[in-house]
Design a protein around this motif. Structure first.
Motif, PDB file in Angstrom:
ATOM      1  N   ASP A   1      10.754   5.681  13.478  1.00 29.30           N
ATOM      2  CA  ASP A   1       9.413   5.147  13.219  1.00 29.30           C
ATOM      3  C   ASP A   1       8.325   6.128  13.633  1.00 29.30           C
ATOM      4  O   ASP A   1       7.314   5.772  14.222  1.00 29.30           O
ATOM      5  N   LYS A   2       8.548   7.419  13.304  1.00 33.32           N
ATOM      6  CA  LYS A   2       7.559   8.458  13.578  1.00 33.32           C
ATOM      7  C   LYS A   2       6.919   8.888  12.250  1.00 33.32           C
ATOM      8  O   LYS A   2       7.629   9.269  11.311  1.00 33.32           O
ATOM      9  N   THR A   3       5.588   8.810  12.197  1.00 32.65           N
ATOM     10  CA  THR A   3       4.853   9.121  10.982  1.00 32.65           C
ATOM     11  C   THR A   3       3.698  10.060  11.299  1.00 32.65           C
ATOM     12  O   THR A   3       3.397  10.337  12.464  1.00 32.65           O
TER      13      THR A   3
ATOM     14  N   SER B   1       0.689   9.346  11.048  1.00 35.45           N
ATOM     15  CA  SER B   1      -0.385   8.581  11.682  1.00 35.45           C
ATOM     16  C   SER B   1      -0.137   8.307  13.164  1.00 35.45           C
ATOM     17  O   SER B   1      -1.087   8.138  13.936  1.00 35.45           O
ATOM     18  N   ASN B   2       1.143   8.274  13.594  1.00 36.02           N
ATOM     19  CA  ASN B   2       1.372   7.976  15.008  1.00 36.02           C
ATOM     20  C   ASN B   2       1.887   9.166  15.825  1.00 36.02           C
ATOM     21  O   ASN B   2       2.215   9.021  16.999  1.00 36.02           O
TER      22      ASN B   2
ATOM     23  N   LYS C   1       0.400  12.389  17.183  1.00 36.77           N
ATOM     24  CA  LYS C   1      -0.899  13.036  17.352  1.00 36.77           C
ATOM     25  C   LYS C   1      -0.866  14.188  18.348  1.00 36.77           C
ATOM     26  O   LYS C   1      -1.837  14.925  18.466  1.00 36.77           O
TER      27      LYS C   1
ATOM     28  N   GLN D   1       4.980  13.999  20.996  1.00 36.69           N
ATOM     29  CA  GLN D   1       5.339  12.858  20.150  1.00 36.69           C
ATOM     30  C   GLN D   1       6.169  13.285  18.944  1.00 36.69           C
ATOM     31  O   GLN D   1       6.702  12.447  18.221  1.00 36.69           O
TER      32      GLN D   1
END
Length: 326
Positions: free
Chosen positions: A42-44, A46-47, A49, A53
């Motif tokens: 669930d790494k995109t 948008s998340n 940054k 991460q």
């Protein structure tokens, strides 16, 4: 597209992080294996940054998947060494120029212009097989050294020692790069006193000898070659960049490469300096495959970007995490 010239011009931590995030977004869009792995976590865009991460792809994926971030045809396929029947890693390299830039600029960063050296290579276990990225690198550096005595030695230890002695006596800056077991073969038969030679081991007994801890190996080699330090190279089939140690097993990376130490109990979190954990590598030169790799090596970091290698999760080939496999 990423401007690859910027990768080798990074000079600050801020520039590195900015480029790493750009590369992450590029590979998330263009590398189907990495995209699936990030989706699983669930790494995109948008998340993610900040640097810590970014997900790191377990190195084992290079054994079972074609890890590429481009539709370009590969110019070469590098493969890791392995015992008979063992699945080996494959690195599909679509821009050999990037690899050449990376290892040439990396060598220059730590040792200066390669044309100032005579390079002698004692890498029998790599010469005896096809697809070695180390052999490709050393062969190119030998050519760039442009010295008449530069070259590979397979099992000609006496000839190597004769050349080493001659060059050292002449005051020629010389680099002897060799696999550990072959360097031990040399010092078992000869005792040297070298004053103008860098002795660099690339690690590994390759099943030829009993594995030694680094301190023991380096002590034997220092006495045998008559040098104050043994240098080391840390590279992998899956990477296009290398870290180097000028002694005591303390490695440093070039500006476009970075080491993070992950928690072995929680592979998505990181440990502070001085703590032992799994080695994660960021290699921005790996723009066309994957720049974020979770290795099977154990190590620890220091404050000045240096790091040490302390072992492995298992006995897999270093040129080559079991913790997260889809």
């Amino acid at each position: 597209m990423i401007d690859t010239t910027q990768i080798f011009n990074i000079s600050t931590e801020k520039e590195f992080e900015s480029m790493a995030l750009d590369v992450f977004r590029f590979q998330l869009r263009n590398n189907s294996v990495y995209k699936e792995f990030c989706h699983y976590l669930d790494k995109t865009e948008s998340n993610v940054k900040e640097l810590k991460q970014i997900p790191f792809l377990p190195i084992d994926f290079f054994k079972s998947k074609k890890v590429v971030a481009t539709k370009d045809q590969e110019q070469i396929v590098f493969s890791s060494s392995g015992t008979t029947g063992q699945v080996t890693s494959k690195h599909y390299v679509t821009q050999l120029k990037l690899y050449e830039q990376s290892f040439t600029k990396g060598f220059d960063h730590f040792y200066g212009d390669v044309s100032q050296y005579c390079i002698l290579a004692l890498l029998p276990s790599y010469l005896e097989r096809n697809g070695s990225s180390l052999i490709y690198m050393v062969n190119d550096l030998i050519e760039k050294s442009n010295h008449a005595d530069s070259g590979f030695y397979l099992n000609e230890i006496d000839a190597l020692v004769e050349t080493l002695t001659k060059l050292d006596n002449q005051g020629v800056k010389t680099l002897l790069i060799g696999v550990s077991f072959a360097l031990l073969d040399v010092v078992e038969e000869h005792t040297l006193q070298l004053n103008n030679t860098v002795v660099m081991e690339t690690g590994g007994m390759k099943g030829r000898r009993k594995e030694l801890i680094r301190e023991e190996l380096h002590d034997v080699l220092k006495k045998g070659f008559g040098v104050s330090e043994i240098h080391s190279e840390y590279g992998m089939t899956e990477l296009l960049s290398q870290a180097y140690s000028k002694g005591n097993g303390v490695f440093k990376t070039p500006p476009w490469m970075k080491i993070l130490i992950r928690d072995t109990e929680d592979p998505l979190s990181y440990l502070p300096d001085g703590k032992t954990g799994g080695i994660n590598v960021i290699d921005l030169a790996n723009i066309n495959s994957c720049s974020f790799i979770a290795t099977q090596d154990l190590g620890k970091k220091s404050k000045n970007r240096s790091f040490e290698i302390l072992g492995r999760f298992d006995h897999s080939d270093i040129r080559g995490c079991n913790l997260m496999v889809m």
